[in-house]
Design a protein around this motif. Sequence first.
Motif, mmCIF file in Angstrom:
data_model
loop_
_atom_site.group_PDB
_atom_site.id
_atom_site.type_symbol
_atom_site.label_atom_id
_atom_site.label_comp_id
_atom_site.label_asym_id
_atom_site.label_seq_id
_atom_site.Cartn_x
_atom_site.Cartn_y
_atom_site.Cartn_z
ATOM 1 N N GLY A 134 2.545 8.683 4.917
ATOM 2 C CA GLY A 134 2.170 7.512 4.130
ATOM 3 C C GLY A 134 1.159 7.824 3.049
ATOM 4 N N GLN A 135 0.211 8.736 3.357
ATOM 5 C CA GLN A 135 -0.797 9.070 2.356
ATOM 6 C C GLN A 135 -0.156 9.739 1.142
ATOM 7 N N ARG A 136 0.832 10.588 1.374
ATOM 8 C CA ARG A 136 1.539 11.220 0.253
ATOM 9 C C ARG A 136 2.247 10.162 -0.592
ATOM 10 N N ASP A 137 2.873 9.186 0.068
ATOM 11 C CA ASP A 137 3.558 8.131 -0.692
ATOM 12 C C ASP A 137 2.571 7.231 -1.424
ATOM 13 N N LEU A 138 1.357 7.069 -0.866
ATOM 14 C CA LEU A 138 0.320 6.343 -1.610
ATOM 15 C C LEU A 138 -0.018 7.079 -2.904
ATOM 16 N N GLU A 139 -0.153 8.382 -2.806
ATOM 17 C CA GLU A 139 -0.504 9.190 -3.985
ATOM 18 C C GLU A 139 0.637 9.220 -4.997
ATOM 19 N N ASP A 140 1.886 9.281 -4.484
ATOM 20 C CA ASP A 140 3.053 9.336 -5.379
ATOM 21 C C ASP A 140 3.513 7.958 -5.831
ATOM 22 N N ARG A 141 2.871 6.915 -5.299
ATOM 23 C CA ARG A 141 3.172 5.520 -5.673
ATOM 24 C C ARG A 141 4.599 5.115 -5.293
ATOM 25 N N PHE A 142 4.995 5.425 -4.045
ATOM 26 C CA PHE A 142 6.320 5.043 -3.560
ATOM 27 C C PHE A 142 6.209 4.093 -2.371
ATOM 28 N N LEU A 143 7.042 3.063 -2.388
ATOM 29 C CA LEU A 143 7.248 2.202 -1.234
ATOM 30 C C LEU A 143 8.498 2.735 -0.538
ATOM 31 N N ARG A 144 8.294 3.416 0.595
ATOM 32 C CA ARG A 144 9.399 4.114 1.264
ATOM 33 C C ARG A 144 9.472 3.681 2.728
ATOM 34 N N HIS A 145 10.676 3.464 3.236
ATOM 35 C CA HIS A 145 10.841 3.046 4.629
ATOM 36 C C HIS A 145 10.477 4.183 5.574
#
Length: 409
Positions: free
Chosen positions: A112-123
Amino acid sequence: MQIYKVGGAVRDRLLGKPVTDIDWVVVGATAEEMLAKGFRPVGADFPVFLHPKSGEEYALARTERKSGRGYGGFTFHASPEVTLEEDLIRRDLTINAMAEDDQQNLTDPYHGQRDLEDRFLRHVSPAFAEDPLRVLRVARFAARYAELGFKVAPETLELMRQLSESGELEALTAERSWKEISRALMESQPQVFIQVLRDCGALKVLMPEVDALFGVPQPEVHHPEIDSGIHTLSVLEQAALHKQPLTVRWACLLHDLGKGLTPEEEWPRHIAHEHKGLKLIKAVNERFKAPKDCQELALLVGQYHTHGHRALELKASTLLELLQSFDVYRRPQRFEEFIVACEMDARGRKGLEQRSYPQADYLRGAASAARGVAVQPLLEKGLKGPELGEALKRERLKALKAYKESASS
């Protein structure tokens, strides 16, 4: 027993945003142990407890299994053996599937932290597709975090598309849908919510009346953006920029539904779209059981928004009818919300976002003139009942004629 802060509180702290609600997960405990420590049980579906002092929610770590249709079609299993990772995997998005202990040590098994940095809403997992409410939730998060550059991950959008085509969205209750829709409309960029629903095919299932506006042209002289759907998104965007309440935002979303009924041979004109749209606005209102104030304003704005734009040209008698329709004498706030909805409609046009809207103050002045007519002198003349009503109407018409003359001089 181990206690972890989870979900939105962790996400928002990492984003540097204010943390409002805090959810806790308890690993390795039983319901009996929670009760022994003074926690109060809530909810019949799964073991959630209120802290004896703070009142915050503490949930036992649990797994879930799909057992039926819709948001409520799940069987939950909570036991001391359920791990933190097993609890987190049942959540919707990776950015909501992180946990912290009391030392702020992060548990992040699904990146989740990586997706926060990459700005992705991912399931988090394929189980995402088991809950139709998540389509609305993801679109709402997209609206909330659009200003930070967040986008829905392509593979998540594809799962949302599959959900939209599966028939599962029809299993959502009006109450659950409205809760998500109303929260989404109050986000900083509510137009993104509608756009994401359209991108995944959910809009044509949930609000086919709004979806039908896209691709419908309007006269370019009044609408440089041309497309009726794009215009609706822009009006909603303006309502959010100007911090308008939910009633106004709902009315802005539905104000032009009648344009979706115009036969193609009549494009780009939309004669009487205000009247034609009322049955559609009523249908959407009823489908989601919108609150009464939202329903009423949406219908009034739908019917009268072109009156608002033409306010300076209206005859005194038409002005009076408009004011009477809104019951401005007893409900002045509703007319004020109509005025600002009209202003958002006027600004929700490409290149005209900063335009002035003199109609707003003109209509406020008209309402003030009509409200300024005193009833007491008429009562002193012995008038009552229908006679009093007619006399009051005549005096208000006289006041509006005087107002129009003074405003034009």
